[in-house]
Design an enzyme around this catalytic site. Structure first.
Site, PDB file in Angstrom:
ATOM      1  N   GLY C  12       0.555  -1.235   0.055  1.00 21.16           N
ATOM      2  CA  GLY C  12      -0.138   0.075   0.246  1.00 21.16           C
ATOM      3  C   GLY C  12       0.717   1.319   0.221  1.00 21.16           C
ATOM      4  O   GLY C  12       1.903   1.360   0.935  1.00 21.16           O
ATOM      5  N   GLY C  14      -0.341   4.638  -0.106  1.00 26.52           N
ATOM      6  CA  GLY C  14      -1.140   5.380   0.628  1.00 26.52           C
ATOM      7  C   GLY C  14      -0.623   6.379   1.721  1.00 26.52           C
ATOM      8  O   GLY C  14       1.203   6.165   1.693  1.00 26.52           O
ATOM      9  N   HIS C 238     -21.314   8.468   5.584  1.00 31.89           N
ATOM     10  CA  HIS C 238     -21.730  10.419   5.824  1.00 31.89           C
ATOM     11  C   HIS C 238     -23.092  10.502   5.119  1.00 31.89           C
ATOM     12  O   HIS C 238     -23.490   9.855   4.112  1.00 31.89           O
ATOM     13  CB  HIS C 238     -21.249  10.707   4.677  1.00 31.89           C
ATOM     14  CG  HIS C 238     -20.773  12.220   5.077  1.00 31.89           C
ATOM     15  ND1 HIS C 238     -21.710  13.238   3.756  1.00 31.89           N
ATOM     16  CD2 HIS C 238     -20.148  13.219   5.142  1.00 31.89           C
ATOM     17  CE1 HIS C 238     -21.231  14.426   3.910  1.00 31.89           C
ATOM     18  NE2 HIS C 238     -20.162  14.186   4.752  1.00 31.89           N
ATOM     19  N   ARG C 299     -25.602  14.940  12.546  1.00 31.99           N
ATOM     20  CA  ARG C 299     -24.927  14.202  10.844  1.00 31.99           C
ATOM     21  C   ARG C 299     -25.974  12.720  11.251  1.00 31.99           C
ATOM     22  O   ARG C 299     -26.336  12.270   9.903  1.00 31.99           O
ATOM     23  CB  ARG C 299     -23.835  14.095  10.826  1.00 31.99           C
ATOM     24  CG  ARG C 299     -23.064  14.423  10.104  1.00 31.99           C
ATOM     25  CD  ARG C 299     -21.789  14.483  10.065  1.00 31.99           C
ATOM     26  NE  ARG C 299     -20.886  15.574   9.849  1.00 31.99           N
ATOM     27  CZ  ARG C 299     -19.547  15.541   9.959  1.00 31.99           C
ATOM     28  NH1 ARG C 299     -19.543  14.930   9.700  1.00 31.99           N
ATOM     29  NH2 ARG C 299     -18.782  17.086  10.015  1.00 31.99           N
ATOM     30  N   HIS C 365     -18.682   5.387   3.679  1.00 27.59           N
ATOM     31  CA  HIS C 365     -17.482   6.376   3.992  1.00 27.59           C
ATOM     32  C   HIS C 365     -15.814   6.194   4.318  1.00 27.59           C
ATOM     33  O   HIS C 365     -15.279   6.648   4.017  1.00 27.59           O
ATOM     34  CB  HIS C 365     -17.557   7.544   4.569  1.00 27.59           C
ATOM     35  CG  HIS C 365     -16.274   9.072   4.421  1.00 27.59           C
ATOM     36  ND1 HIS C 365     -16.121   9.703   3.082  1.00 27.59           N
ATOM     37  CD2 HIS C 365     -16.292  10.026   5.578  1.00 27.59           C
ATOM     38  CE1 HIS C 365     -15.598  10.146   3.520  1.00 27.59           C
ATOM     39  NE2 HIS C 365     -15.645  10.716   5.052  1.00 27.59           N
ATOM     40  N   GLU C 389      -5.791   3.460   7.651  1.00 28.41           N
ATOM     41  CA  GLU C 389      -7.633   2.637   7.420  1.00 28.41           C
ATOM     42  C   GLU C 389      -7.368   1.573   7.951  1.00 28.41           C
ATOM     43  O   GLU C 389      -9.078   1.069   8.494  1.00 28.41           O
ATOM     44  CB  GLU C 389      -8.312   3.286   6.193  1.00 28.41           C
ATOM     45  CG  GLU C 389      -9.102   3.103   6.613  1.00 28.41           C
ATOM     46  CD  GLU C 389     -10.624   3.648   5.322  1.00 28.41           C
ATOM     47  OE1 GLU C 389     -10.017   4.748   4.845  1.00 28.41           O
ATOM     48  OE2 GLU C 389     -11.884   3.803   4.979  1.00 28.41           O
ATOM     49  N   SER C 404      -8.288  10.991  10.264  1.00 28.67           N
ATOM     50  CA  SER C 404      -7.737   9.811   9.681  1.00 28.67           C
ATOM     51  C   SER C 404      -6.041  10.459   8.742  1.00 28.67           C
ATOM     52  O   SER C 404      -5.564   9.555   9.242  1.00 28.67           O
ATOM     53  CB  SER C 404      -8.728   9.712   8.492  1.00 28.67           C
ATOM     54  OG  SER C 404      -8.205  10.850   6.715  1.00 28.67           O
TER      55      SER C 404
END
Lengths: 267, 243, 654
Positions: C12, C14, C238, C299, C365, C389, C404
């Site tokens: 990964g 990211g 979300h 929310r 999300h 994550e 995050s």
């Protein structure tokens, strides 16, 4: 991008066709010959090129009813920030995630949409291309800040809001390759291109990055360097992120004129 | 200052600069000289004669014109060969200017080849100047050109040549300004471009008028602009002509 | 090579993966970085709001402890507290490090980093770069890693997908097997330690706000090889995303903040143009049900109500969508306040939301759950680490906005030294040469061959669609045990049907069909973990809501769900949560004010620091509006960066 407040009624697809033809340039494998296939999909609202491709992928049958292989393309974020799904749509390079079928039908007429891979990069298969060289270009211009280390050394240098904003504009480059595709000077990787120049500029503007500006400029005075720019300025027209690419090129031209070309006068 | 500069980099920079100096500068001098034809035969021939008296003329001609021109045009063709024009898919003004710069360059290569062989060396058979070029024949210069320009085809060709040169030079100045990092911002570039377009128009007008001056006194302008004309005509003895 | 220096494989590319790669390379060890897409195209680019760190540059008395308290409170106390505290303490350093790397963070007039308020907090704690902070942070790490790449410390394998781990006889991770997505060539990578940083599993829900690469496939592979998966049932949804044929894209919550009204036609079959539907025939269901808060309910409530309305079949056009209407507000005001986010809607939908009501629906999300790790990011498999994550450690039952990015970097920065430490001490023996890599490679090759030659009537993409629909309908916002049970049965059925797929691509070069088939299998496995985890958790906590069990139940469920793979079904067990630092308290947002944390921080009482943390608050929306509006106006007025504006205008003319 409409800034006006009055409602400019968008040109709408008033009489949508029953079906839309998607004409795709196919290639089975790197180096093999390209051919065309046309697929027909029923029209729906809110289609974009990606969703059409997804539909075709599920059951790949051409317009003529021939069973074929599913078209291959790249996609990831679908929000126009990763840059991977770039292709040539109706003759123009752009991201396929933000290419709405309705808009294409309105602007280009007819009920056929043409999809081709970008022509300036090795075509792996169908609509998938290999843009590795763009990342190599970033190595050539040392597009990074030389850090002493990632340990805690406190905050970085201060910077004006204006500089930060201009750098932010450069930092949005997602390496999609639109600038290179539209550049009439670029082919066969003969020119490092606006993307890498802008990234060099991005780092050159930083107070720490400035320290090693010569190394970056040297990457741009090579055979495939900045002088290969022909000033057609298509790059800035097609850049989906609105990056001031030409500004980067000309600011860098000035740096090179001062540092590289006339640098020997300071010897 | 340890930046290594590649061969391509240096050649491109040399290409850009030769287009301005000496070639661009020479073009200014050239149409200035040509424009003297507006004042008649004598004025023009005198001007040609003055050129003949430039010290180290051969040296100036070779290093100031021929070599830069040969380099600029050959390397220019080389650069043009690299282009992959895409004006129809990416239909933007600057993209067309880009294409046009290369097109005018290639056209000028042929035009200048003709022009130099014709009037400098008198090497184009069938033309007035054959064996009798303007260069070296200051006393007949006006007549030679006039005789050629009475041929509408040649006149048109020359006017096209002037137009191409005017545009190629003016836009070349703009390109130089941006390529050397002199004009950077979008707005600055826009205004600089307007200025260069105006310059191109001016050069074209002056150059074209000079060409017409060989077939019509004072060119396209009312003769009142060239009041010295008659006087010049009279004081000028009949030029001996060779046939 | 591997005989002297250590070799760490990172899966990964990211934010978490690159952070780890950077630390490993900097320590002088070699990295094999495996990523399905070029690392610059990782999903981290989608994060927009910013990165949290209590630097307290605004003189508000903010502190890492308060950040810690907010995070734990927002996560409904399900997170183990020590790593959260560590993260919050490291956060300011992380932000400063990115600053030194040249991230174009927004600045104050003095030229210092600017921070903004986020998610209802009282503190300016979020550093941001325009409207796309994740992109800038990712690129900064990418640049640094590229520098090490030129030095030969990092070998990138972009366009490679991990298929499985290589485990030795003692269940110790010795590397992994990955597939080249172009040639389909398999390769076994030897590694002294493996760090997973593969992101979330949004694709399990078919359409989500995640990137198409967020399948959770590699994590699932590790899970099937014995790695524990924790808190899988915690999936953040979300409330307002833009439904697309291909994916869901976020629509900022500020649209409601500026007066947007949510409604559906009173008559579900009403297909009239929304502008032609009179007020009386519109059902403003939020305003009707919550007269006090109206459209500005928290929310999670908004999410649930919208979801419920659509589930009843009252969505616009019978589809999963409701109107978010701004058209009653002056277009000029909208442009000024929300210009940038409305343009996003226009770009992807083609309607101008200033004049046509937007169609929105809640969208999956973020996954709070992930691979189980200890406080050093070690999974239960020796030699396997996880960060970002794809690990479960920081966010508990619900993630806070702008947390995050910081958790990804923190995870990477902890996992790397932890992996190095492990690799230094682990005995290699003859694992490099004893054939376990070749054996695993053969096993994976056989799985591929099996899929390729399979002749069945099932279509893999249709199975994926079905899984996505079932998961979205039943395992997202509102969860009922009977439906969860039915979903699990469905998943078992889909797993069975999967065995009868035949890939529809006879050309294997660069095919998407085979990789997708492998991902699909893995997603089906992970889907069961999520579903059964939700089924078993009979309470409501954070993002997990069961109408039949509407309250948080600390007695029974202040525990981490741990799933272990078995051939029949995931085996669930529960582990106590370490809550020694902050006593769990009730999360109460209905009164609009939460009680201040009782902390060991003396300023807490004085400063008030009462933060309203709402479930469902997360990264993207808040960030978007503020900057975009701000930046949009700046640029329009040409205050600082005129060039952009000129160009835009010229473009507009052409």
């Amino acid at each position: 991008m409409s800034n006006s407040n009055e409602f400019k009624e968008k040109k709408r697809l008033t009489n949508p066709p029953q079906t839309v033809d998607i004409k795709i340039q196919r290639r089975d494998k790197l180096g093999e010959n390209a051919y065309w296939e046309t697929f027909t999909i029923p029209y729906r609202r809110n289609l974009n090129v990606i969703s059409v491709l997804m539909d075709i992928r599920k059951t790949p049958v051409t317009k003529e009813g021939k069973q074929t292989t599913p078209p291959v393309w790249d996609m990831s974020c679908l929000e126009q920030v990763c840059g991977i799904c770039t292709m040539v749509i109706n003759g123009r390079v752009r991201q396929s995630c933000s290419a709405l079928i309705d808009d294409l039908l309105v602007s280009d007429g007819g009920n056929t949409i043409t999809l081709e891979p970008m022509s300036k990069f090795p075509n792996v298969r169908d609509l998938k291309v290999d843009r590795t060289r763009m990342f190599e270009h970033l190595k050539q211009v040392n597009a990074w800040i030389e850090l002493d280390g990632t340990h805690d050394l406190g905050p970085g240098p201060t910077m004006s809001q204006e500089t930060a904003q201009e750098r932010y504009a450069y930092s949005r480059c997602m390496t999609c390759g639109c600038c290179l595709e539209a550049c009439p000077q670029y082919h066969d990787d003969n020119y490092i291109g606006p993307q890498a120049i802008a990234q060099a500029r991005y780092q050159n503007m930083h107070p720490t990055g400035k320290i090693t500006i010569d190394e970056r400029l040297e990457g741009l005075t090579q055979e495939d360097g900045i002088t290969n720019c022909g000033n057609a300025q298509n790059c800035i027209q097609v850049c989906p992120m609105g990056i001031p690419l030409t500004r980067a090129i000309y600011e860098t031209n000035r740096d090179i004129t001062v540092n590289a070309l006339f640098g020997w006068l300071r010897k | 200052m340890s930046i290594k500069l590649s061969k391509t980099f240096l050649l491109r920079k040399l290409h850009q600069i030769t287009g301005i100096v000496p070639l661009g500068a020479f073009f200014f001098v050239h149409i200035f000289t040509n424009s003297k034809a507006m004042s008649g035969e004598k004025a023009f021939n005198d001007a040609v004669g003055d050129i003949h008296h430039i010290p180290y003329l051969l040296f100036v001609e070779v290093f100031g014109i021929f070599l830069p021109l040969i380099f600029h045009s050959i390397y220019g063709i080389f650069i043009s060969a690299e282009a992959r024009p895409n004006g129809f898919d990416y239909n933007y003004g600057r993209n067309w200017f880009y294409i046009f710069q290369r097109a005018t360059g290639i056209f000028l290569f042929f035009f200048l080849l003709f022009h130099i062989l014709n009037l400098r060396f008198g090497a184009i058979p069938g033309l007035e100047s054959y064996g009798n070029p303007v260069a070296g024949n200051a006393t007949q210069a006006f007549d030679i050109v006039q005789a050629e320009f009475r041929n509408a085809g040649i006149l048109l060709f020359y006017i096209l040549g002037v137009a191409a040169t005017a545009w190629h030079l003016a836009y070349g100045i703009w390109l130089f300004a941006v390529d050397w990092g002199i004009v950077i911002g979008e707005k600055a570039q826009k205004y600089a471009l307007y200025a260069c377009i105006a310059l191109a128009a001016g050069l074209f007008a002056v150059g074209t008028n000079a060409a017409f001056a060989f077939v019509r006194p004072c060119g396209l302008l009312p003769q009142a602009f060239c009041s010295e004309l008659e006087e010049n005509k009279i004081t000028q003895p009949n030029a001996p002509r060779r046939f | 090579m591997a005989s002297n220096g250590l070799k760490i494989a990172i899966v990964g590319g990211g934010l978490a993966g690159l952070a780890a790669a950077l630390k490993v390379a900097e320590a002088g060890h070699e990295v094999d970085l495996i990523s399905v897409v070029p690392v610059k195209r990782s999903h981290s680019v989608c994060a927009q709001g910013g990165i949290n760190g209590a630097v307290n540059t605004k003189g508000e008395g903010d502190s890492p402890w308060k950040h810690f308290d907010d995070t734990v409170y927002g996560g409904d106390f399900l997170a183990n507290q020590p790593p959260v505290q560590k993260m919050c303490e490291m956060a300011p350093q992380i932000i400063y490090l990115f600053d030194r790397m040249g991230v174009p963070f927004s600045r104050t007039r003095e030229g210092l980093l600017d921070f903004r308020r986020f998610g209802g907090t009282l503190h300016h704690r979020t550093a941001f770069a325009g409207a796309s902070t994740g992109q800038q942070l990712l690129y900064a790490l990418d640049e640094q890693v590229r520098r090490f790449e030129t030095e030969g410390k990092v070998n990138k394998y972009e366009g490679w997908e991990m298929l499985s781990l290589v485990l030795d006889d003692h269940q110790v991770c010795r590397g992994l097997v990955a597939m080249n997505l172009q040639t389909l060539e398999l390769k076994a990578f030897y590694a002294d330690a493996v760090i997973m940083a593969t992101g979330g599993p949004g694709m399990i829900f078919g359409k989500s706000t995640n990137s198409m690469t967020c399948t959770g496939s590699a994590v699932s592979a590790a899970y099937q090889q014995g790695a524990k998966y924790a808190n899988g049932e915690f999936i953040q949804v979300h409330p307002t995303s833009i439904p697309g044929e291909d994916k869901l894209r976020l629509m900022s919550e500020s649209a409601r903040g500026e007066g947007g009204r949510v409604w559906v036609p009173r008559n579900p079959g009403d297909n009239r143009n929304p502008k032609d539907i009179p007020e009386t025939e519109r059902r403003y269901f939020l305003e009707e049900k919550y007269p006090a808060y109206g459209n500005l309910v928290p929310r999670d409530i908004a999410t649930r109500e919208i979801f419920q309305v659509c589930l009843e079949g009252s969505g616009v056009g019978g589809e999963n969508q409701v109107y978010l209407d701004l058209t009653h507000i002056d277009a000029g005001t909208l442009t000024r306040k929300l210009g940038a986010i409305l343009e996003i809607y226009e770009m992807f939908v083609g309607d101008d939301p200033r004049h046509v009501p937007m169609r929105i629906f809640p969208g999956v999300h973020y996954s709070m759950g992930g691979l189980w790790v200890d406080f050093e990011q070690r999974t239960n498999i020796p030699g396997l680490f996880a960060a970002g994550e794809c690990d479960y450690s920081i966010h508990g039952a619900n993630r806070l906005g702008a947390n995050s990015l910081v958790s990804c970097v923190y995870g990477g920065f902890v996992a790397a030294p932890s992996a190095i430490e492990y690799a230094k001490n682990v005995e290699r023996k003859n694992t490099e040469t004893n054939g376990i890599h070749a054996a695993e490679l053969r096993r994976q090759q056989e799985i591929n061959s099996q899929i390729i030659k399979n002749e069945g009537s099932e279509n893999q993409y249709k199975i994926h669609d079905e899984m996505g629909k079932w998961m979205t309908d039943n395992v997202t916002v509102v969860r009922y045990n009977d439906r969860l049970k039915a979903t699990d049965e469905k998943l078992v059925e889909l797993q069975d049907r999967f065995k009868r797929i035949s890939i529809n691509d006879s050309n294997l070069w660069a095919t998407q069909a085979l990789p997708h088939a492998r991902q699909l299998w893995n997603m089906l496995q992970l889907a069961r973990v999520i579903t059964l985890g939700a089924l078993n958790r009979d309470e409501s906590r954070g993002a997990h809501y069961k109408p039949d069990f509407p309250d948080r139940n600390d007695e029974d469920f202040l525990k981490t769900t741990i799933a272990e793979w078995s051939a029949e079904a995931p085996v669930l067990s529960y582990e106590a949560v370490e809550v020694g630092l902050i006593e769990p308290r009730k999360r109460d947002y209905t009164k609009g004010k939460a009680k201040a944390a009782v902390t060991n921080d003396s300023t807490a009482e004085k400063g008030g620091a009462a933060q309203i943390q709402q479930p469902g608050s997360e990264l993207k929306p808040q960030g978007r509006e503020e900057t975009w509006v701000k930046e949009g106006r700046k640029i329009q007025e040409g205050e600082s960066f005129k060039e952009l504006n000129d160009k835009e205008r010229e473009r507009g003319e052409q």
